[in-house]
Design a protein around this motif. Structure first.
Motif: not given
Length: 1413
Positions: A941-957, A991-996
């Motif tokens: 996340v420190t390295l690149d918040p944007s790409k980290s968010a994409d990665l989390v949304a894809c594989h670590f939802s 795309a379907a990631l829904t958070l609390e």
């Protein structure tokens, strides 16, 4: 085709005639280049002529651009080469374009002077009248308008004058002539319909035929067939008759038979098939074929043995004024000679091949058409391949039939062609012809053109002209007389190659013909060279002289080479050109392109000597080198060439001479090594020249080892092995020939390695590819490898990259399946140590790349992997580690490699994503990577918040909460959450990631802290947060706009208003001095200064805040009652008016004005929702306005009144427009419905019978407004009736229109007829109600109804009135500004945004469209 004796005499006669004299030529029209000294007409006319061929100035049409050679197109012409135009002075090395088609003058156009003189004389002396018709056979006959026929022999002497002017007065003009094939009889047809037959031997009248065809029609054509007792004629009634001549007991008679009646379509052209003398026994002659051209088609009929129509063929579409044309010709096709009929009407010539089948029937085969862009009025064959056409502009075109190419165009203006229009209109008999025939007659000139034995005669009003094909020599000489040598050569070459068209005079076998033409071409080449030397400018710019020869010399060289006459080129022609220095230079330079193109391989010694001297003298070294390497080495003076090459660094040429001339492949290498060796040994940087030499050396060695000659070609096969061994022996020499004591061993290999290690190793790799079973070569291979290792390993002169390159090369060789090389494993370990030495930090990336390359080509088999991995980790070679981990499937360890490698950190995201997404990895492998990623998530996340968010949304939802709890830094958390909550594209798995909701609320809090400006847009786009919690967060951080937005969403408009009003009051308080008073009592001066500085931004903030609150009131007022509205608007008005009391003093004037303006804005907005009396009452109660004079509120009151007036005017105008439009539409609808109907035709459109089928019947007929007419019964059968009621009240729709327009206004008037809805389309249905529905107690609506006729009228009306109505335009305007509904109170207020607020706004209202009744 052989010609009759008569034809020969006429040909010889025509060749003795003078040519026609031509008017002055317009240079611009024909694009003729200027000449230095234009020849006078006298000088041309007085030139000495050959006896046979008397030439005057040639036909100008030759000079059109199509006939220009390529040279004259892209440069100045030969004659204008001294013009000095700088555009032409650039040197161009050009060769002759052999595809450029030059035809020259194809036709010889001669005036028949004797005949022309006699025609004029006869008109003057014996009142013969003007010429009207001509025909040619062994003799020439000319008919006149006063009924005479003048017969001339082949020498143009008048032999007979047949008929008298008295018979002419009775019969009219001669309208047609025909001579039989043995020139014994002449048939004359007359304008009043009579036909006479004359004996040409003695001039006797043999027959006068008056009853062959209907009286009162002119004879258009009369023609003998091949049978002397049979002729055919065609009259102006369009009929065709056969005339059979009989002689019984001395009595001459004529039987007539109608072949074609004009009532079936007029024939205006007939052509019997005439067989030439040498084909008299052709099988087709038995049928006596006749072609007839009517206005719509052509017919081919056989007169014998019995009358039969063999074929009819329509013309296709053509102009009614075009003239039908027919012409027969016997043409050789596939070893047999058969007749072809050419016919046309308009611009397309059709060809029909007619042949007799073995069964006895006649077969007609359609050939390729010829399309021209002109209207043809005359069509003739001049030989079996060539047609001559005349178009309606009197332009004559010579066309080659096989290629469909126009060879020449001539203008016949001066001929003044005679037209046969009088006879086609039959003016002599009262003009009783059809309009169609009279129209064709406008351009008819059948009787003015006659072709015979390769000649065509044209009849003019005062002259006769003959066209014949020129023979090939004459065509070439024509061009030579005009000094157009390039085109003359091009034309002669086309004769030589057999590609020329309309060729005459070349017979015999091809070799003989080529010899004859080649001799002529040699003659032209000499003339061209002599003329160019003679015409060369004596003084002036050197470039002009060069340009002059540039246009000549390449042409001479080209044709000498094409004719394979090198002796002519280098001996005679070069001998002449040497006299002029410029010509000599141009000649030598022009040879280069031919030498390079391999068209010229051998030069004579003197020419080679001159070439060397010229190129050397002018510094054209590259060109010289190009020439030398392409020339035969035997034509070179080797010693001289080598010396010149070495002095001028022409290494390619030098290598070529050594290799080809002396079979010496080693000396060139020694010479090149001598140049690049010393600077490399001394460590100096090479010059560009030396780098070029080094590259040449590498390419040369590569060529020698591969068996190819340098710079082009191949080494002789018997030398290939020898050369390869010599080169290897040379490379592995221990010392050079003239070595000094301190020279290191293997100097040549060392030099090449220092020069370019990679390329030298590539050369060796390519060479080793060829070593398969050659024992000697394999020994050399091992020897070279040993030398390379000895020279490079443990040598500090070589960089890691170079050493790595060597071992990469070795690893590749060792990895081959048929490898025979031996390399010590210890050496590889040594190299590994060298590349991974951690004490040397320089060239880290380079060493890593070298090692990676070495491993990728198979070097990994040479190393102990465990040791390699330890060394790589120690040396921080993370790509090497990755390579090894990849082999061991330790994918989680690769993540550490990426994180530690500063160069490739960014790539870790795509690596993790690809590994987790792609198939091919086991679930265990993916799990280890997944766990590893979670461990390092904070780093990522420190390295690149944007790409980290994409990665989390894809594989670590599922792991979002733990991840967020790991992130300590609020700023980092804010960025990460921002990217995570951002809406994603649909293709993304996240795309379907829904958070609390609490995460959204957390982000709201973070936005309040770190990016308040983005808060509003986040609240609008995100819908996941809970309103109550979000309101608490925004209130905690005092974000009033956001709080107001959320309250409004919650439905608490008043709460939102209160929050915004409080903010507004705070901002207003900053403008008044009272707010500052308590603070510390600053001086008035200070306040004023500060007010000037801060007043503007504060005012702007007040204005923004006011706009927000007004917009809120607008939105809320829609749903509130009067009292609730006042609760909203009046506090706002008071809030705006209150500060104005406190503003005093001169400094506050600007602020006061601004506040009044803003108050006016509030009043404007209120006036939509609050009655004006209530507003005025509230204003007058206010102390600011109430206590003052009337003048202070005058502006306010007047503004309101002005707005009222404006709105009243607008309302009245709109009402008036609406009424006017409605009245106009209904008036025209009524007029259209009540207008009488006019049927387009008198038959029913369904049964196609007359509307009154039987006289006695009284059928009902229905006519629609579209003009279609039907029988009532037919419509009923087609089910076009409507409703279920009695006949009288039945509604109808037009069957044709409703079926044509895709069911428009279909049978039952369905709703939505495919157009925009209008008054007429409110569901048109029958008036009569459904009784069944009523019986069931259902409610039935009677809708607006129109019958079908009214519907159609309405549609016509709507089509007429295109475009939007004026009311629609006004609605559009007001709709655009609906958010400023009440903004009309102050029309002159600047910048209000509405179109109505512009000072110069005017209502531009157009009148309704006019309708033609």
């Amino acid at each position: 085709m052989s010609e009759s004796p008569d034809a020969h005499s006429l040909l010889s006669a025509s060749s003795q005639l003078n040519l026609m004299e031509i008017d002055a030529i317009d240079d611009k029209e024909f694009d003729i280049p200027q000449v230095d000294t234009p020849p006078t007409l006298e000088s041309i006319l007085n030139e000495p002529e050959d006896e046979d061929e008397q030439f005057v100035l040639e036909d100008t049409c030759l000079l059109n651009t199509e006939n220009m050679d390529a040279h004259s197109c892209d440069t100045s012409s030969l004659a204008s080469s001294d013009s000095g135009d700088p555009a032409h002075l650039k040197r161009k090395k050009r060769t002759v374009d052999l595809n450029a088609t030059v035809h020259g003058s194809v036709l010889r156009h001669s005036l028949l002077k004797g005949i022309s003189a006699q025609i004029v004389s006869a008109a003057d002396k014996v009142d013969a009248g003007l010429p009207t018709a001509i025909t040619v056979s062994g003799v020439i006959a000319v008919g006149t308008s006063h009924g005479l026929a003048l017969v001339f022999d082949a020498n143009q002497a008048l032999r007979l004058c047949l008929g008298t002017t008295a018979t002419g007065a009775e019969y009219g003009a001669v309208s047609a002539l025909s001579i039989n094939h043995d020139c014994s009889r002449l048939l004359c047809g007359f304008a009043k319909g009579q036909i006479t037959m004359w004996d040409l031997a003695n001039g006797k009248l043999l027959r006068t035929i008056t009853d062959a065809h209907p009286p009162g029609t002119a004879i258009l054509h009369v023609k003998f067939t091949d049978d002397p007792t049979l002729a055919v004629c065609n009259d102006s009634g369009g009929s065709v008759f056969e005339l059979a001549f009989r002689r019984v007991m001395g009595m001459r008679s004529c039987d007539s038979r109608c072949l074609f009646s004009g009532s079936k379509g007029e024939v205006c052209c007939i052509e019997p098939l005439h067989t030439p003398p040498d084909l008299r026994d052709h099988p087709i002659t038995h049928y006596s074929l006749l072609a007839m051209g009517s206005l719509t088609k052509i017919l081919v009929i056989g007169l014998k043995p019995s009358l039969k129509v063999w074929m009819t063929f329509p013309y296709g579409k053509s102009d009614p004024s075009s003239v039908p044309q027919l012409a027969w010709q016997f043409v050789p096709v596939q070893k047999t000679v058969n007749p072809i009929l050419a016919f046309c009407r308009g611009d397309t010539v059709h060809f029909l091949l007619v042949k007799k089948e073995e069964t006895g029937t006649i077969h007609v085969i359609k050939q390729r058409q010829l399309h021209l862009s002109c209207d043809i009025i005359s069509l003739s064959w001049i030989n079996s391949r060539t047609l001559v056409l005349v178009d309606s502009h009197e332009k004559l075109q010579v066309v080659d039939r096989p290629s469909q190419e126009v060879l020449e165009t001539l203008d016949l203006d001066q001929v003044q062609l005679v037209y046969n229009s009088r006879h086609f209109k039959s003016l002599a008999t009262g003009g009783n012809v059809s309009q169609a025939l009279a129209l064709v007659g406008e351009k008819a000139c059948y009787q003015s053109v006659s072709s015979y034995a390769g000649q065509i005669v044209y009849l003019g009003t005062k002259s006769a002209h003959i066209m014949t094909l020129r023979n090939w020599r004459e065509r070439v000489d024509c061009l030579l007389k005009q000094e157009r040598f390039v085109e003359a050569l091009s034309l002669a070459w086309s004769f030589h190659e057999g590609t020329a068209k309309a060729v005459l005079g070349l017979f015999g076998d091809p070799v003989k013909r080529k010899g004859v033409v080649a001799d002529k071409m040699v003659e032209i080449l000499f003339q061209f060279a002599e003329r160019s030397l003679k015409k060369c400018p004596e003084q002036g710019k050197i470039q002009v002289m060069e340009q002059h020869f540039q246009d000549v010399v390449p042409v001479l060289v080209d044709y000498c080479l094409l004719l394979q006459r090198i002796d002519l080129l280098f001996n005679q022609l070069y001998g002449r050109l040497v006299e002029n220095v410029v010509a000599k230079g141009v000649f030598l330079e022009s040879l280069e392109s031919y030498i390079i193109a391999e068209r010229l391989g051998h030069l004579t010694t003197p020419v080679m000597r001159d070439l060397l001297a010229h190129y050397h003298g002018n510094g054209m070294m590259d060109s010289l080198e190009n020439c030398i390497v392409h020339l035969d080495v035997t034509s070179l003076d080797i010693q001289q060439v080598v010396q010149v090459c070495w002095e001028n660094q022409l290494y390619d040429a030098m290598i070529y001479v050594f290799n080809s001339g002396m079979n010496d492949y080693i000396t060139p290498m020694e010479k090149l090594f001598a140049v690049i060796g010393p600077p490399l040994r001394e460590g100096r940087t090479l010059t560009d020249e030396q780098v070029v030499m080094g590259n040449k050396l590498l390419v040369y060695i590569s060529c020698c080892l591969a068996g190819r000659a340098y710079p082009l070609g191949d080494i002789p096969e018997d030398l290939v092995a020898q050369v390869k061994n010599q080169v290897f022996e040379f490379l592995i020499r221990l010392h050079s020939a003239d070595s000094e004591e301190e020279e290191e061993v293997f100097p040549f290999v060392r030099t090449l390695l220092h020069f370019d290690t990679r390329e030298f190793l590539n050369v060796l790799a390519l060479t080793f590819e060829d070593f398969k079973n050659d024992k000697q070569a394999l020994e050399y291979q091992q020897r070279i490898v040993d030398i390379l290792l000895k020279v490079m390993v443990d040598n500090p002169d070589f960089t890691p990259s170079q050493v790595g390159g060597l071992f990469t090369f070795l690893a590749r060789q060792l990895a081959k399946p048929d490898n025979t090389l031996f390399v010590n494993r210890k050496l590889f370990d040594q190299v590994l140590e060298f590349l991974c030495s951690p004490d040397d930090d320089s060239r880290h990336t380079e060493r890593q790349q070298v090692l990676l390359e070495l491993l990728q080509v198979g070097g990994v088999v040479q190393f102990d992997e465990g040791r390699l991995l330890a060394l790589a980790e120690k040396a921080e070679f993370y790509q090497i580690c990755e390579f090894l981990y990849e082999k061991k499937h330790l994918y989680d360890r690769i993540i550490d490699c990426y994180l530690r490698d500063p160069l490739r950190k960014e790539e870790i995201f795509s690596y993790i994503h690809n590994l987790l997404s792609m198939p091919g990895y086991s679930s265990e492998e993916k799990k280890t990577v997944w766990d590893k990623t979670l461990q390092h998530i904070q780093e990522l996340v420190t390295l690149d918040p944007s790409k980290s968010a994409d990665l989390v949304a894809c594989h670590f939802s599922e792991e979002v909460r733990p991840i967020i709890s790991q992130l300590q830094d609020d700023q980092l958390l804010f960025e990460f959450l921002g990217w995570l909550l951002e809406p994603r594209e649909g293709h993304h798995p996240g795309a379907a990631l829904t958070l609390e909701p609490d995460l959204h609320e957390l982000q709201v809090g973070l936005l309040c802290r770190f990016a308040p400006q983005k808060l509003q847009s986040f609240l609008q786009t995100s819908q996941q947060y809970r309103l109550e919690e979000a309101i608490q967060v925004t209130e905690q951080y005092h974000h009033s706009e956001a709080t107001a937005y959320l309250l409004e969403r919650k439905g608490d408009a008043h709460g939102a208003f209160t929050v915004l009003l409080k903010t507004l009051k705070e901002k207003l308080a900053l403008l008044t001095p009272e707010s500052e008073g308590a603070g510390g009592g600053r001086r008035v001066e200070e306040e004023e200064e500060e007010e000037e500085e801060e007043g503007e931004p504060t005012l702007r903030r007040v204005e923004d805040s006011l706009s927000d609150i007004i917009a809120l009131c607008h939105r809320s007022s829609q749903n509130l009652n009067q009292q609730q509205r006042e609760v909203l608007w009046f506090p706002l008005l008071e809030a705006m008016m209150a500060p104005q009391k406190l503003l005093k003093g001169p400094g506050a004037k600007h602020t006061s004005e601004a506040l009044k303006e803003l108050t006016m804005k509030v009043l404007n907005s209120m006036s939509s929702f609050i009655p004006l009396p209530a507003i005025i009452q509230r204003i007058l109660q206010d102390p600011v306005y109430g206590k003052g004079k009337l003048a202070e509120i005058q502006g306010l009151i007047l503004g309101m009144l002005e707005t009222f007036n404006y709105e009243q005017t607008l309302l009245e105008t709109t009402t008036s427009l609406l009424n006017h439009d409605l009245h106009w539409s209904l008036a025209h609808l009524r007029a259209a419905v009540t207008r009488g109907l006019h049927p387009r035709q008198d038959h029913c459109n369904i049964c196609l019978q007359q509307y009154k089928r039987r006289q006695d019947s009284a059928e009902e007929i229905i006519i629609f407004s579209c003009g279609h007419l039907y029988h009532c019964q037919c419509l009923q059968q087609k089910d076009c009736g409507r409703g279920l009621t009695s006949e009288r009240q039945q509604g109808w729709s037009c069957y044709k229109c409703s079926s044509n327009q895709g069911g428009r206004g279909g049978a039952s008037g369905e709703p939505g007829r495919g157009r925009s809805t209008s008054l007429a389309q409110t569901r048109v249905t029958s008036v009569h109600r459904d009784g069944g529905a009523e019986a069931h107690g259902k409610k039935v609506f009677i809708e607006a109804t129109l019958d079908p006729q009214q519907e159609q009228s309405w549609d016509q009306l709507r089509c007429l009135y295109r475009g939007p109505s004026r009311l629609a335009i006004l609605s559009e305007l007001s709709h655009c500004h609906s958010n400023e509904k009440a903004g009309l109170l102050n029309p002159a207020q600047p910048g209000a945004g509405s179109i109505f607020h512009s000072e110069n706004f005017q209502l531009k209202l157009s009148p309704p469209p006019l309708v033609e009744e």
